[in-house]
Scaffold this motif. Structure first.
Motif, PDB file in Angstrom:
ATOM      1  N   GLY A 151       0.947  -1.087   0.002  1.00 52.73           N
ATOM      2  CA  GLY A 151       0.010  -0.042   0.124  1.00 52.73           C
ATOM      3  C   GLY A 151       0.803   1.338   0.006  1.00 52.73           C
ATOM      4  O   GLY A 151       0.352   2.241  -0.341  1.00 52.73           O
ATOM      5  N   VAL A 152       2.081   1.171   0.469  1.00 55.47           N
ATOM      6  CA  VAL A 152       2.949   2.014   0.304  1.00 55.47           C
ATOM      7  C   VAL A 152       3.321   2.506  -1.138  1.00 55.47           C
ATOM      8  O   VAL A 152       3.813   1.657  -1.716  1.00 55.47           O
ATOM      9  CB  VAL A 152       4.362   1.925   1.086  1.00 55.47           C
ATOM     10  CG1 VAL A 152       5.318   3.004   1.322  1.00 55.47           C
ATOM     11  CG2 VAL A 152       4.016   1.477   2.688  1.00 55.47           C
TER      12      VAL A 152
ATOM     13  N   VAL B 269      -1.560   8.640   5.543  1.00 53.02           N
ATOM     14  CA  VAL B 269      -2.476   9.361   4.735  1.00 53.02           C
ATOM     15  C   VAL B 269      -3.597   9.993   5.586  1.00 53.02           C
ATOM     16  O   VAL B 269      -3.912   9.486   6.650  1.00 53.02           O
ATOM     17  CB  VAL B 269      -3.053   8.515   3.487  1.00 53.02           C
ATOM     18  CG1 VAL B 269      -1.861   7.866   2.803  1.00 53.02           C
ATOM     19  CG2 VAL B 269      -3.810   7.156   4.132  1.00 53.02           C
ATOM     20  N   VAL B 270      -4.253  11.128   4.854  1.00 48.54           N
ATOM     21  CA  VAL B 270      -5.224  11.822   5.456  1.00 48.54           C
ATOM     22  C   VAL B 270      -6.605  11.510   4.596  1.00 48.54           C
ATOM     23  O   VAL B 270      -6.506  11.543   3.637  1.00 48.54           O
ATOM     24  CB  VAL B 270      -4.938  13.100   5.699  1.00 48.54           C
ATOM     25  CG1 VAL B 270      -6.037  13.991   6.010  1.00 48.54           C
ATOM     26  CG2 VAL B 270      -3.714  13.846   6.377  1.00 48.54           C
ATOM     27  N   LEU B 271      -7.397  11.162   5.652  1.00 60.14           N
ATOM     28  CA  LEU B 271      -8.623  10.565   5.192  1.00 60.14           C
ATOM     29  C   LEU B 271      -9.875  11.891   5.540  1.00 60.14           C
ATOM     30  O   LEU B 271      -9.962  11.917   6.571  1.00 60.14           O
ATOM     31  CB  LEU B 271      -9.336   9.173   5.628  1.00 60.14           C
ATOM     32  CG  LEU B 271      -8.298   8.022   5.360  1.00 60.14           C
ATOM     33  CD1 LEU B 271      -8.840   6.890   5.984  1.00 60.14           C
ATOM     34  CD2 LEU B 271      -8.012   7.872   4.033  1.00 60.14           C
ATOM     35  N   VAL B 272     -10.517  12.274   4.367  1.00 59.60           N
ATOM     36  CA  VAL B 272     -11.730  13.139   4.736  1.00 59.60           C
ATOM     37  C   VAL B 272     -12.831  12.418   4.407  1.00 59.60           C
ATOM     38  O   VAL B 272     -12.882  12.021   3.215  1.00 59.60           O
ATOM     39  CB  VAL B 272     -11.313  14.446   4.176  1.00 59.60           C
ATOM     40  CG1 VAL B 272     -12.538  15.306   4.395  1.00 59.60           C
ATOM     41  CG2 VAL B 272     -10.078  15.260   4.516  1.00 59.60           C
TER      42      VAL B 272
ATOM     43  N   GLN C 140      -9.034   9.312   0.720  1.00 59.90           N
ATOM     44  CA  GLN C 140      -7.847  10.028   0.767  1.00 59.90           C
ATOM     45  C   GLN C 140      -7.714  11.272   0.404  1.00 59.90           C
ATOM     46  O   GLN C 140      -8.253  11.581  -1.015  1.00 59.90           O
ATOM     47  CB  GLN C 140      -6.621   8.856   0.381  1.00 59.90           C
ATOM     48  CG  GLN C 140      -5.300   9.332   0.434  1.00 59.90           C
ATOM     49  CD  GLN C 140      -4.323   8.488  -0.289  1.00 59.90           C
ATOM     50  OE1 GLN C 140      -4.471   7.278  -0.447  1.00 59.90           O
ATOM     51  NE2 GLN C 140      -2.965   9.114  -0.320  1.00 59.90           N
ATOM     52  N   ARG C 141      -7.153  12.189   1.041  1.00 64.46           N
ATOM     53  CA  ARG C 141      -6.872  13.609   0.315  1.00 64.46           C
ATOM     54  C   ARG C 141      -5.266  13.774   0.524  1.00 64.46           C
ATOM     55  O   ARG C 141      -4.654  13.572   1.503  1.00 64.46           O
ATOM     56  CB  ARG C 141      -7.457  14.651   1.275  1.00 64.46           C
ATOM     57  CG  ARG C 141      -9.115  14.312   1.505  1.00 64.46           C
ATOM     58  CD  ARG C 141      -9.534  14.627   0.091  1.00 64.46           C
ATOM     59  NE  ARG C 141     -11.172  14.452   0.209  1.00 64.46           N
ATOM     60  CZ  ARG C 141     -11.929  14.804  -0.696  1.00 64.46           C
ATOM     61  NH1 ARG C 141     -11.527  15.121  -1.874  1.00 64.46           N
ATOM     62  NH2 ARG C 141     -13.212  14.328  -0.553  1.00 64.46           N
ATOM     63  N   GLY C 142      -4.721  14.264  -0.810  1.00 65.37           N
ATOM     64  CA  GLY C 142      -3.582  14.599  -0.640  1.00 65.37           C
ATOM     65  C   GLY C 142      -2.297  13.319  -0.858  1.00 65.37           C
ATOM     66  O   GLY C 142      -2.810  12.411  -1.307  1.00 65.37           O
ATOM     67  N   THR C 143      -1.302  13.556  -0.358  1.00 65.39           N
ATOM     68  CA  THR C 143      -0.053  12.782  -0.747  1.00 65.39           C
ATOM     69  C   THR C 143      -0.071  11.822   0.684  1.00 65.39           C
ATOM     70  O   THR C 143      -0.579  11.903   1.560  1.00 65.39           O
ATOM     71  CB  THR C 143       0.913  13.404  -1.085  1.00 65.39           C
ATOM     72  OG1 THR C 143       2.150  12.369  -1.330  1.00 65.39           O
ATOM     73  CG2 THR C 143       1.580  14.079   0.324  1.00 65.39           C
ATOM     74  N   ALA C 144       0.865  10.606   0.324  1.00 64.33           N
ATOM     75  CA  ALA C 144       0.981   9.781   1.574  1.00 64.33           C
ATOM     76  C   ALA C 144       2.655  10.520   2.078  1.00 64.33           C
ATOM     77  O   ALA C 144       3.304  11.051   1.427  1.00 64.33           O
ATOM     78  CB  ALA C 144       1.580   8.423   0.852  1.00 64.33           C
ATOM     79  N   TYR C 145       2.502  10.566   3.526  1.00 63.08           N
ATOM     80  CA  TYR C 145       3.421  11.137   4.233  1.00 63.08           C
ATOM     81  C   TYR C 145       4.374   9.961   4.878  1.00 63.08           C
ATOM     82  O   TYR C 145       3.904   8.924   5.115  1.00 63.08           O
ATOM     83  CB  TYR C 145       2.811  11.942   5.270  1.00 63.08           C
ATOM     84  CG  TYR C 145       2.282  12.968   4.863  1.00 63.08           C
ATOM     85  CD1 TYR C 145       2.706  14.175   4.540  1.00 63.08           C
ATOM     86  CD2 TYR C 145       0.730  12.895   4.806  1.00 63.08           C
ATOM     87  CE1 TYR C 145       1.951  15.389   4.036  1.00 63.08           C
ATOM     88  CE2 TYR C 145       0.030  13.834   4.346  1.00 63.08           C
ATOM     89  CZ  TYR C 145       0.574  15.213   3.721  1.00 63.08           C
ATOM     90  OH  TYR C 145      -0.144  16.225   3.300  1.00 63.08           O
TER      91      TYR C 145
ATOM     92  N   SER D  61       6.003  10.492   7.687  1.00 64.90           N
ATOM     93  CA  SER D  61       5.897  10.329   8.913  1.00 64.90           C
ATOM     94  C   SER D  61       4.419  10.577   9.687  1.00 64.90           C
ATOM     95  O   SER D  61       3.654  11.264   8.836  1.00 64.90           O
ATOM     96  CB  SER D  61       7.068  11.625   9.618  1.00 64.90           C
ATOM     97  OG  SER D  61       6.420  12.728   9.545  1.00 64.90           O
ATOM     98  N   ARG D  62       4.177  10.119  10.812  1.00 65.09           N
ATOM     99  CA  ARG D  62       3.017  10.212  11.500  1.00 65.09           C
ATOM    100  C   ARG D  62       2.719  11.617  11.610  1.00 65.09           C
ATOM    101  O   ARG D  62       1.806  12.571  11.570  1.00 65.09           O
ATOM    102  CB  ARG D  62       2.617   9.419  12.687  1.00 65.09           C
ATOM    103  CG  ARG D  62       1.486   9.845  13.328  1.00 65.09           C
ATOM    104  CD  ARG D  62       0.394   8.713  13.326  1.00 65.09           C
ATOM    105  NE  ARG D  62      -0.681   9.103  13.720  1.00 65.09           N
ATOM    106  CZ  ARG D  62      -1.739   8.349  13.801  1.00 65.09           C
ATOM    107  NH1 ARG D  62      -1.775   6.960  13.699  1.00 65.09           N
ATOM    108  NH2 ARG D  62      -2.881   8.667  14.473  1.00 65.09           N
ATOM    109  N   LEU D  63       3.554  12.444  12.164  1.00 70.74           N
ATOM    110  CA  LEU D  63       3.887  14.019  12.362  1.00 70.74           C
ATOM    111  C   LEU D  63       3.352  14.587  11.167  1.00 70.74           C
ATOM    112  O   LEU D  63       2.635  15.524  11.225  1.00 70.74           O
ATOM    113  CB  LEU D  63       5.111  14.114  13.181  1.00 70.74           C
ATOM    114  CG  LEU D  63       5.379  15.974  13.517  1.00 70.74           C
ATOM    115  CD1 LEU D  63       4.258  16.089  14.449  1.00 70.74           C
ATOM    116  CD2 LEU D  63       6.757  16.240  13.623  1.00 70.74           C
ATOM    117  N   GLU D  64       4.053  14.421   9.919  1.00 65.49           N
ATOM    118  CA  GLU D  64       3.661  15.171   8.985  1.00 65.49           C
ATOM    119  C   GLU D  64       2.182  15.095   8.601  1.00 65.49           C
ATOM    120  O   GLU D  64       1.479  16.155   8.276  1.00 65.49           O
ATOM    121  CB  GLU D  64       4.148  14.793   7.584  1.00 65.49           C
ATOM    122  CG  GLU D  64       5.874  15.007   7.739  1.00 65.49           C
ATOM    123  CD  GLU D  64       6.488  14.477   6.408  1.00 65.49           C
ATOM    124  OE1 GLU D  64       7.338  15.265   5.834  1.00 65.49           O
ATOM    125  OE2 GLU D  64       6.382  13.449   6.142  1.00 65.49           O
ATOM    126  N   ALA D  65       1.429  13.753   8.680  1.00 63.49           N
ATOM    127  CA  ALA D  65      -0.005  13.545   8.526  1.00 63.49           C
ATOM    128  C   ALA D  65      -0.590  14.153   9.577  1.00 63.49           C
ATOM    129  O   ALA D  65      -1.712  14.733   9.066  1.00 63.49           O
ATOM    130  CB  ALA D  65      -0.113  11.911   8.375  1.00 63.49           C
TER     131      ALA D  65
END
Length: 71
Positions: free
Chosen positions: A14-15, A29-32, A36-41, A43-47
């Motif tokens: 999945g990466v 990843v951020v889910l709205v 999924q919205r945007g890119t894969a990060y 680090s968790r901190l970036e997400a």
């Protein structure tokens, strides 16, 4: 309508390829509202920072996450 903004982890195949080639075995990843919205990060901190930006944009209040889950 209430918007749900979450951070999800992706592992293995999945990466995205570019992150796997750089040695990443997991990404976030951020889910709205489940999408999924945007890119894969890498680090968790970036997400989490992206999640906070989405919450601010949508005018939602963040739900505090226990410190142990922020690793």
């Amino acid at each position: 309508m209430s918007n749900q903004v979450d951070v999800a982890v992706m592992i293995g195949s999945g990466v995205p390829k570019n992150l796997r080639e750089a040695g990443q075995k997991a990404c976030w990843v951020v889910l709205v509202n489940g999408e999924q919205r945007g890119t894969a990060y890498s680090s968790r901190l970036e997400a989490e920072e992206c999640r906070e930006a989405w919450l601010a944009q949508l005018g939602a209040s963040p739900i505090a996450m226990p410190q142990a889950q922020r690793a």
